[in-house]
Design a protein around this motif. Sequence first.
Motif, PDB file in Angstrom:
ATOM      1  N   ALA A  17      17.556   1.109  -4.089  1.00 39.63           N
ATOM      2  CA  ALA A  17      18.539  -0.370  -3.133  1.00 39.63           C
ATOM      3  C   ALA A  17      17.789  -1.924  -4.267  1.00 39.63           C
ATOM      4  CB  ALA A  17      18.216  -1.073  -1.882  1.00 39.63           C
ATOM      5  N   SER A  18      17.969  -3.501  -3.217  1.00 39.97           N
ATOM      6  CA  SER A  18      16.538  -4.314  -4.503  1.00 39.97           C
ATOM      7  C   SER A  18      15.645  -4.189  -3.967  1.00 39.97           C
ATOM      8  CB  SER A  18      17.096  -5.352  -4.734  1.00 39.97           C
ATOM      9  OG  SER A  18      18.622  -5.098  -5.645  1.00 39.97           O
ATOM     10  N   LEU A  19      14.727  -2.972  -3.593  1.00 38.60           N
ATOM     11  CA  LEU A  19      13.106  -2.855  -2.954  1.00 38.60           C
ATOM     12  C   LEU A  19      12.117  -3.043  -4.790  1.00 38.60           C
ATOM     13  CD1 LEU A  19      13.784  -1.301   0.158  1.00 38.60           C
ATOM     14  CD2 LEU A  19      13.433  -4.053  -0.756  1.00 38.60           C
ATOM     15  N   PHE A  20      12.049  -3.674  -5.232  1.00 37.48           N
ATOM     16  CA  PHE A  20      11.593  -4.245  -6.461  1.00 37.48           C
ATOM     17  C   PHE A  20      10.055  -4.054  -5.815  1.00 37.48           C
ATOM     18  CE2 PHE A  20      15.884  -5.120  -7.865  1.00 37.48           C
ATOM     19  CZ  PHE A  20      15.789  -4.325  -9.000  1.00 37.48           C
ATOM     20  N   PRO A  21       9.127  -3.637  -6.256  1.00 36.27           N
ATOM     21  CA  PRO A  21       7.587  -3.228  -6.932  1.00 36.27           C
ATOM     22  C   PRO A  21       7.191  -4.400  -6.687  1.00 36.27           C
ATOM     23  CG  PRO A  21       8.041  -1.335  -7.265  1.00 36.27           C
ATOM     24  CD  PRO A  21       9.418  -1.366  -7.836  1.00 36.27           C
ATOM     25  N   GLY A  22       6.722  -5.601  -6.096  1.00 32.49           N
ATOM     26  CA  GLY A  22       5.952  -6.490  -6.550  1.00 32.49           C
ATOM     27  C   GLY A  22       6.807  -8.189  -6.644  1.00 32.49           C
TER      28      GLY A  22
END
Length: 223
Positions: A138-143
């Motif tokens: 989804a738009s769960l991006f690391p950092g």
Amino acid sequence: MNVIEYADQEMLSMNVANVLAGALKKCLLVHDFASFAVPGGTTPGPIFDMLSGIALDWSRVHVLLTDERWVAEEDGRSNARLIRERLLVDHATNARFIPYFQNGMDAASGSAALAETLTSELPLSLLLLGMGGDMHTASLFPGAPGLKEALASDAPPLCAVQPQDQDIARVTLAAHVLDGAMDKHLVIFGDAKRAALERAATLPPEEAPIAAVLDELTVHWAA
């Protein structure tokens, strides 16, 4: 998670379209409607093309996005535009679509305004996800600013995030919403993403957000 391997991407797209259609039909046998969350991007396009041609009671299917760039649908970067062009056609024209972008609001205020609407769609009946090589989903991006809040168990259904290397704000379904779907599917292509997924299984969601949804996830993979 359960990994299903396919001989090629076309075979994967055909099978996944049939699997998703079967899941929707099964859900509609016992529920008034089915909530179906889908990603943007290029990977699901062929799946949507095939799925939209399958006859089922689409008028009782509620389609929503796993995530969206905070741009109007006329913008070529809009996931909603992709969904309207590739999924909400043919038999699926009658599906109910729940867009996110709100004119005159920013991503934070817009996502908050949609909370009540989205709560009535939960738990999700069916979820289709993609994954990036960085193990985002989804738009769960690391950092990314906003990731911690979106991973929280008490996060609102839709959360605003701002990936550090992008100039457009995004909204994303919270991790607990994605993980709470009754039927979860992930589509990935290539050896690199397969390796990234296997690595994600050993990492916390803060480093590999896809790890937040691996429990009872069906992974569809082709080279």
